[in-house]
Design an enzyme around this catalytic site. Structure first.
Site, PDB file in Angstrom:
ATOM      1  N   SER A   1     -11.928   3.792  -1.710  1.00  0.00           N
ATOM      2  CA  SER A   1     -12.252   3.381  -0.343  1.00  0.00           C
ATOM      3  C   SER A   1     -11.584   4.328   0.628  1.00  0.00           C
ATOM      4  O   SER A   1     -10.532   4.897   0.316  1.00  0.00           O
ATOM      5  CB  SER A   1     -11.751   1.959  -0.084  1.00  0.00           C
ATOM      6  OG  SER A   1     -11.782   1.675   1.303  1.00  0.00           O
TER       7      SER A   1
ATOM      8  N   TYR B   1      -4.593  -4.102   0.579  1.00  0.00           N
ATOM      9  CA  TYR B   1      -5.827  -3.554   0.003  1.00  0.00           C
ATOM     10  C   TYR B   1      -5.791  -2.022   0.029  1.00  0.00           C
ATOM     11  O   TYR B   1      -6.070  -1.344  -0.967  1.00  0.00           O
ATOM     12  CB  TYR B   1      -7.024  -4.073   0.810  1.00  0.00           C
ATOM     13  CG  TYR B   1      -8.357  -3.487   0.402  1.00  0.00           C
ATOM     14  CD1 TYR B   1      -9.019  -3.950  -0.722  1.00  0.00           C
ATOM     15  CD2 TYR B   1      -8.947  -2.469   1.156  1.00  0.00           C
ATOM     16  CE1 TYR B   1     -10.241  -3.412  -1.089  1.00  0.00           C
ATOM     17  CE2 TYR B   1     -10.169  -1.926   0.789  1.00  0.00           C
ATOM     18  CZ  TYR B   1     -10.813  -2.399  -0.334  1.00  0.00           C
ATOM     19  OH  TYR B   1     -12.028  -1.863  -0.698  1.00  0.00           O
TER      20      TYR B   1
END
Lengths: 253, 492
Positions: free
Chosen positions: A146, A159
């Site tokens: 990501s 995250y």
């Protein structure tokens, strides 16, 4: 076998209920994939993904109960998958949870669980996958990282740090696999509109899962080691990566 | 014997896979049989000079037997024009033996750097297919080591099973066994030159009309500009000719008419950048090529190598395509389906897929080999840069068209065909599979091509076996490994 465009005939998805994973699997089936194995938590999500992939025309779809956090069981589980379905041309690692950042900041155990699901678990699984593919002498690993891992931000650092860890791990593993016939591709999407991000305020340059899949297929053909989705994020992060902390911290989102 | 784990690709440099490359000594051909009986878990395939474009001479996780040392000239009958050679000899070496003695190989492709074994296993064709047929037609006999033993096969064998095995091996992509040696019929020549007629065709209809009149030439081919569209679609340069007679040579050449010592003058740089060959550079090249060609020139005398092997002048030209490699798309459609051929050219021109001049040729009748590519019709071959995902569906679409028209794709060039089209393109596939199965009942022979297209018709049991035996190995990948055990090798 993977063909000249990097298109596989058999695919294993770790994190089989992932929406992005499903979108990629569907596009691969529309091209050359005839066998898709979806490994993940048993439940309606996995079954729905299987139905969708079957609907796309896969000759054979299998679901396997698989727990990303069971690091001790990865080697055995993957050996069993290969014994039953091998050879497997492409392994897609699409495991990940976002978590509620505000809650996680005050719940160390829950934060650790997110780190295990997003980093420790997939990293361990990747090692077992790499061994299987090395023995095959060919194969592709696609890992959903990501942009959140490219430079970790205040707003989602649990995250983000898990993806940063996974991304770094994969860069090293990709180099370790050089010359083995096995290729590892890192995918760095920005904001993708899925269940995971539902309810979050939209971000600039947000995309649908299908756009990630299209970019992945393009990358499989071009041999790119890293795929940014959308591509404009690559340029954006050249800047963002070097912003002074004081400025970076003030960015919205 | 040398062995090491190596990453192998075809000439197009796409889809690499790791295999144990074993180079057996040339003086003990029976070692090839031993190697086949060894049955390594990942399968075994033979490799010559690696000039097939796709994945025919590699096998992921298996063993690749190189014929590089199997390269002697066994016997040359200079009266009858028959030569017996070992299968690893290249056409280049063979021609250097033959031409000075007044003989030429029966068929030559666009490069001399292929082996005799590969030429048979791919049933290659050349500019004389419309007159002389494919390479297989010139093979008088061959020696084959398959897992069931070593045998000599000939098209005229008294035993029907031997005849079938012969034709299954011709065009059999190395999947019936290792060809050890072959006896070939040669073409007599008076000189090492070709008498060439060159003419331009301005459009598609003009081109086909001119190619219809091929029969008066032994060698014929047209270079088509695949970027030309509209009224210029199909514009081409035809070069056709025959071996020059001694009395046709200029005095300078007539003194030693059979001199043959081609050299490659240029080397491609090792690291060409991505995108060097793009639409603009290729279009400019094509334009220049077309303009450079004389509108009509008769009787030009050219050296053999200039006429047949222009690309051999640049060593390693495949590297010019950069790290993503390239693929060659070669198809044939039957006579009478010219509309499909036109549609293919139109679609390629529309897609603006940069391609150096494509090659168009009219094939003569097919030979009896069930998996051989040529059939009476039109063949078109073009190089396309790799790495572009958008090209894949375009080629799939063309495949559907040409398959419906009774056409097919050349397996020695293929790296991306949809497997489901294979049985329709090769209607005698089942017949070939049955013969192959007799020669290799335990499915020892296997290549990436075979697995990708399921050529052998059993969804690669050996690859599955290899995968099931995988054991975690040390991290370093491409290092040479110790000797493998007979069954179940370690994962490097």
């Amino acid at each position: 076998m993977n063909d000249a465009f990097g298109l596989p005939q058999s695919v294993l998805v770790l994190g089989g209920s992932s929406e992005i994973g499903r979108a990629i699997a569907i596009q691969l089936v529309e091209r050359r994939a005839r066998l898709v194995i979806l490994a993940g938590r048993e439940g309606p999500g996995l079954e729905a993904a299987a139905t969708a992939v079957r609907g796309a025309g896969a000759a054979e779809v299998a679901t396997v109960a698989w727990d990303a956090t069971d690091v001790a069981g990865h080697t055995r589980a993957l050996e069993a998958t290969w014994a039953r379905h091998g050879p497997i041309d492409l392994v897609l690692v699409a495991v990940g949870v976002l978590g509620d950042q505000e809650r996680l900041e005050h719940d160390p155990a829950a934060a650790a669980a997110v780190l295990t699901t997003n980093f420790t678990g997939p990293a361990a699984a990747l090692l077992a996958v790499a061994d299987q593919l090395r023995a095959q002498g060919q194969g592709t690993i696609v890992v959903l990282s990501s942009v959140a891992g490219e430079r970790v931000r205040r707003s989602n650092f649990v995250y983000g740090s898990s993806k940063a860890g996974l991304d770094g791990f994969c860069q090293g593993l990709a180099d370790a696999l050089a010359g083995s016939g096995v290729r590892l591709v890192i995918v760095r999407p920005g904001f993708v509109r899925t269940r995971m991000t539902a309810g979050l305020p939209g971000a600039p340059l947000s995309v649908e899962p299908a756009a990630v899949a299209t970019a992945v297929l393009r990358g499989l053909a071009s041999g790119a080691p890293v795929i940014w989705v959308p591509g404009a994020l690559r340029a954006a992060f050249v800047v963002l990566r070097h912003l002074p902390r004081r400025v970076f911290r003030l960015l919205p989102g | 014997m040398e062995q090491s784990w190596q990453l192998l690709t075809g000439w197009g440099r796409t889809a690499p896979s790791l295999a144990e490359l074993v180079t057996l000594p040339g003086d003990e051909p029976e070692r090839f049989l031993e190697a086949l009986l060894d049955e390594p878990a990942g399968g075994t395939v033979v490799r010559g000079l690696g000039r097939s474009y796709g994945d025919a001479a590699q096998v992921a996780g298996g063993r690749v037997l190189s014929t590089q040392r199997l390269n002697r000239l066994v016997r040359l009958d200079g009266r009858e024009g028959v030569v017996e050679v070992e299968a690893g000899m290249s056409l280049d070496t063979l021609l250097r033996h033959l031409v000075p003695l007044g003989w030429f190989v029966p068929v030559t492709p666009g490069t001399r750097h292929v082996t005799i074994g590969g030429a048979i296993a791919s049933d290659i064709h050349g500019k004389n297919h419309h007159v002389d047929g494919g390479f297989g037609s010139a093979v008088r006999s061959l020696r084959l080591a398959s897992p069931t033993g070593v045998r000599t096969l000939a098209p005229g064998a008294s035993d029907a099973a031997d005849r079938e095995a012969f034709w299954a091996t011709v065009g059999g992509m190395g999947l019936t066994g290792v060809i050890l040696a072959a006896t070939l019929s040669l073409i007599p020549v008076e000189t090492a030159s070709i008498r060439v007629d060159t003419e331009r065709a301005n459009d598609f209809d003009d081109l086909l009309a001119r190619l219809e009149s091929d029969q008066s030439y032994r060698y014929s081919v047209a270079w088509v500009d695949c970027l030309a569209r509209g009224r210029q679609l199909g514009r081409a340069v035809l070069t056709r000719g025959d071996h020059a007679r001694r009395d046709e040579l200029p005095a300078r050449l007539a003194r030693s008419p059979l001199d043959f010592a081609p050299r490659s003058r240029l080397h491609a740089p090792p690291g060409a950048p991505r995108g060097l060959l793009n639409r603009a550079t290729v279009a400019a090249f094509n334009e220049a090529w077309f303009r450079r060609a004389p509108r009509r020139e008769l009787g030009r005398i050219e050296p053999l190598s200039t006429f047949f092997h222009p690309l051999d002048g640049v060593e390693g030209w495949n590297r010019l395509y950069g790290p993503t490699g390239f693929l060659q798309y070669q198809l044939v459609v039957p006579l009478g389906t010219e509309a499909v051929l036109r549609r293919v050219l139109e679609r390629l021109a529309e897609s603006r897929a940069a391609s150096f001049l494509a090659v168009l040729k009219r094939f003569g009748p097919a030979d009896p080999a069930p998996l051989s590519f040529p059939l009476a019709g039109w063949t078109l071959a073009l190089d396309l840069p790799g790495g572009r995902a958008g090209l894949a569906p375009v080629l799939d679409e063309l495949d559907e068209l040409l398959t419906a028209a009774g056409g097919r794709i050349y397996l020695a060039k293929d790296s991306r065909l949809a497997p489901r089209l294979l049985p329709a393109q090769y209607p005698r596939l089942e017949e070939w599979r049955a013969v192959r199965q007799r020669l290799d009942p335990r499915n020892v022979l296997c290549s990436d091509l075979c697995r990708r297209l399921d050529l052998a018709g059993h969804r690669h049991p050996r690859a599955a076996a290899a995968a099931g035996r995988a054991r975690p190995g040390p991290a370093g990948a491409a290092e040479a490994s110790p000797l493998p055990t007979a069954r179940g090798r370690r994962a490097q």
